[in-house]
Design an enzyme around this catalytic site. Structure first.
Site, short mmCIF file in Angstrom:
data_model
loop_
_atom_site.label_atom_id
_atom_site.label_comp_id
_atom_site.label_asym_id
_atom_site.label_seq_id
_atom_site.Cartn_x
_atom_site.Cartn_y
_atom_site.Cartn_z
N ASN A 232 27.35 1.36 -10.68
CA ASN A 232 28.50 2.27 -10.64
C ASN A 232 28.41 3.05 -9.33
O ASN A 232 27.57 3.93 -9.18
CB ASN A 232 28.44 3.22 -11.85
CG ASN A 232 29.51 4.30 -11.79
OD1 ASN A 232 30.44 4.23 -10.96
ND2 ASN A 232 29.40 5.30 -12.65
N TRP A 233 29.29 2.70 -8.41
CA TRP A 233 29.22 3.32 -7.08
C TRP A 233 29.77 4.73 -7.05
O TRP A 233 29.63 5.44 -6.04
CB TRP A 233 29.99 2.45 -6.07
CG TRP A 233 29.26 1.22 -5.64
CD1 TRP A 233 28.00 0.83 -6.03
CD2 TRP A 233 29.73 0.21 -4.74
NE1 TRP A 233 27.67 -0.35 -5.42
CE2 TRP A 233 28.71 -0.76 -4.62
CE3 TRP A 233 30.91 0.04 -4.00
CZ2 TRP A 233 28.85 -1.88 -3.80
CZ3 TRP A 233 31.05 -1.07 -3.20
CH2 TRP A 233 30.02 -2.02 -3.10
N LYS A 234 30.49 5.13 -8.10
CA LYS A 234 31.12 6.47 -8.14
C LYS A 234 32.03 6.64 -6.91
O LYS A 234 32.66 5.67 -6.51
CB LYS A 234 30.04 7.54 -8.26
CG LYS A 234 29.09 7.23 -9.44
CD LYS A 234 28.19 8.35 -9.82
CE LYS A 234 27.35 7.93 -11.03
NZ LYS A 234 26.49 9.00 -11.53
N HIS B 70 33.10 7.62 -18.82
CA HIS B 70 31.93 8.11 -18.09
C HIS B 70 31.87 9.64 -18.19
O HIS B 70 32.91 10.31 -18.16
CB HIS B 70 31.98 7.67 -16.62
CG HIS B 70 30.69 7.88 -15.92
ND1 HIS B 70 30.30 9.12 -15.45
CD2 HIS B 70 29.66 7.04 -15.66
CE1 HIS B 70 29.09 9.01 -14.92
NE2 HIS B 70 28.68 7.76 -15.03
N GLU C 73 31.21 11.81 -16.10
CA GLU C 73 31.84 12.54 -14.98
C GLU C 73 33.36 12.60 -15.15
O GLU C 73 34.00 13.49 -14.58
CB GLU C 73 31.42 11.89 -13.65
CG GLU C 73 29.96 12.19 -13.35
CD GLU C 73 29.26 11.15 -12.48
OE1 GLU C 73 29.92 10.29 -11.89
OE2 GLU C 73 28.01 11.21 -12.42
N GLU D 76 24.39 6.83 -21.83
CA GLU D 76 24.10 7.62 -20.62
C GLU D 76 23.92 9.09 -21.00
O GLU D 76 24.91 9.85 -21.00
CB GLU D 76 25.25 7.50 -19.61
CG GLU D 76 25.35 6.13 -18.96
CD GLU D 76 25.81 6.23 -17.50
OE1 GLU D 76 25.39 5.37 -16.73
OE2 GLU D 76 26.55 7.16 -17.13
N GLY E 120 22.09 11.47 -12.52
CA GLY E 120 22.28 12.10 -11.22
C GLY E 120 21.00 12.68 -10.64
O GLY E 120 20.00 12.84 -11.33
N SER F 248 19.61 7.67 -13.94
CA SER F 248 18.47 7.59 -13.02
C SER F 248 17.67 6.29 -13.15
O SER F 248 16.44 6.30 -13.06
CB SER F 248 17.56 8.80 -13.20
OG SER F 248 18.29 10.00 -13.03
N GLY G 211 23.47 4.11 -11.03
CA GLY G 211 24.36 4.85 -10.14
C GLY G 211 23.85 4.78 -8.72
O GLY G 211 24.07 3.80 -8.00
P1 13P Z 1 22.40 7.75 -11.54
O1 13P Z 1 21.75 6.39 -11.66
O2 13P Z 1 22.71 8.12 -10.16
O3 13P Z 1 21.67 8.78 -12.34
O4 13P Z 1 23.85 7.61 -12.24
C1 13P Z 1 23.92 7.07 -13.51
C2 13P Z 1 25.34 6.84 -13.86
O5 13P Z 1 26.11 7.77 -14.06
C3 13P Z 1 25.80 5.46 -13.90
O6 13P Z 1 27.06 5.36 -14.48
#
Ligand code: 13P
Length: 252
Positions: free
Chosen positions: A8-10, A94, A96, A164, A170, A212, A233
């Site tokens: 997930n590149w966000k 998600h 976020e 998650e 994060g 993470s 992420g």
């Molecule tokens: P991180 O791997 O950066 O903690 O993010 C996890 C995430 O939100 C994947 O969707």
């Protein structure tokens, strides 16, 4: 069941060129991995350029979509529109996006719409924090049940659940999840799926872990955490690290 490794590149990277670069490097790196399905979920603005590379072996995913096929929804993108530019997967729910106001009711509509359009849905669920009394278990229960309220048994082949826990997501996460944390939560999620859809169908839904994920914890999350894959992420933006995570999954 093949292991599913999703990136997930966000809201990254900044240019289509960079997106294409990481996408092709990942594709090159995971070539020949037979026991793993690899997916990259990228910002919508890059999906067409990434699809134009005609890459085989890594599927393209979006990070969100709206419900309905067309209509007066300024700024939104439908599942059908994504499907028509070569997208196969979409992340929904998600944390976020939930933090921006999406609730289970809206997410349930999006899931229904995405599956009808022929996309595979990666539904994210996870508690904000844990408490001694186990309140978070009923939170997780309600989040899953309400998000899947519009889903029928036949839709399940297009569904993946990503656990998650928000407290482990994060770079500022208060702590990392242990494989035991993950195992406990995924047992509960599988139990709920069985209660909702029956044993065979419920247990057929892949449950993956995100929060993470890195090259050091990938193996134990899969083996001890008992998940069917991982949702990474930060580490998915680095093609070497992401390929290594997929390689680890491919050895299990
Ligand atoms: P991180 O791997 O950066 O903690 O993010 C996890 C995430 O939100 C994947 O969707």
């Amino acid at each position: 069941m093949k292991k599913i490794i999703i990136g997930n590149w966000k809201m990254n990277p900044e240019t289509a060129k960079e997106a294409q670069g990481v996408f092709s490097d990942v594709a090159l790196g995971v070539k020949g991995f037979r026991k793993t399905s690899v997916v990259i979920c990228a910002p919508s603005v890059f999906l067409e350029a990434m699809n134009a590379l005609k890459i085989k072996g890594v599927s393209l995913g979006a990070e969100n979509c709206f419900f309905g096929d067309v209509g007066p929804y300024t700024g939104e993108i439908s599942a059908v529109q994504l499907k028509n530019i070569g997208v196969k997967y979409v992340i929904l729910g998600h944390s976020e996006r939930r933090a921006l106001g999406e609730d289970n009711e809206l997410i349930s509509k999006k899931i229904k719409s995405a599956i009808s359009a022929g996309l595979k849905v990666v539904l994210c669920v996870g508690e904000t924090s844990r408490d001694e009394a186990g309140e978070y278990l009923s939170f997780l229960h309600d989040e899953l049940v309400e998000s899947l309220s519009k889903i029928k048994k036949v839709d399940l082949k297009n569904l993946i659940i990503a656990y998650e826990p928000i407290w482990a997501v994060g770079k500022n996460a208060p702590r990392s999840a242990t494989p035991e944390d993950v195992h406990q939560a995924t047992l509960l999620l599988r139990k709920i799926l069985v209660e909702m859809f029956g044993r065979e169908s419920g247990l057929g839904v892949p449950v993956i872990y995100g929060g993470s994920v890195n090259t050091k914890n990938a193996l134990e999350m899969i083996t001890l955490g008992g998940v069917d894959g991982l949702l990474a992420g930060r580490e998915s933006l680095d093609s070497d690290k992401f390929v290594e995570i997929a390689r680890i999954a491919n050895t299990v």
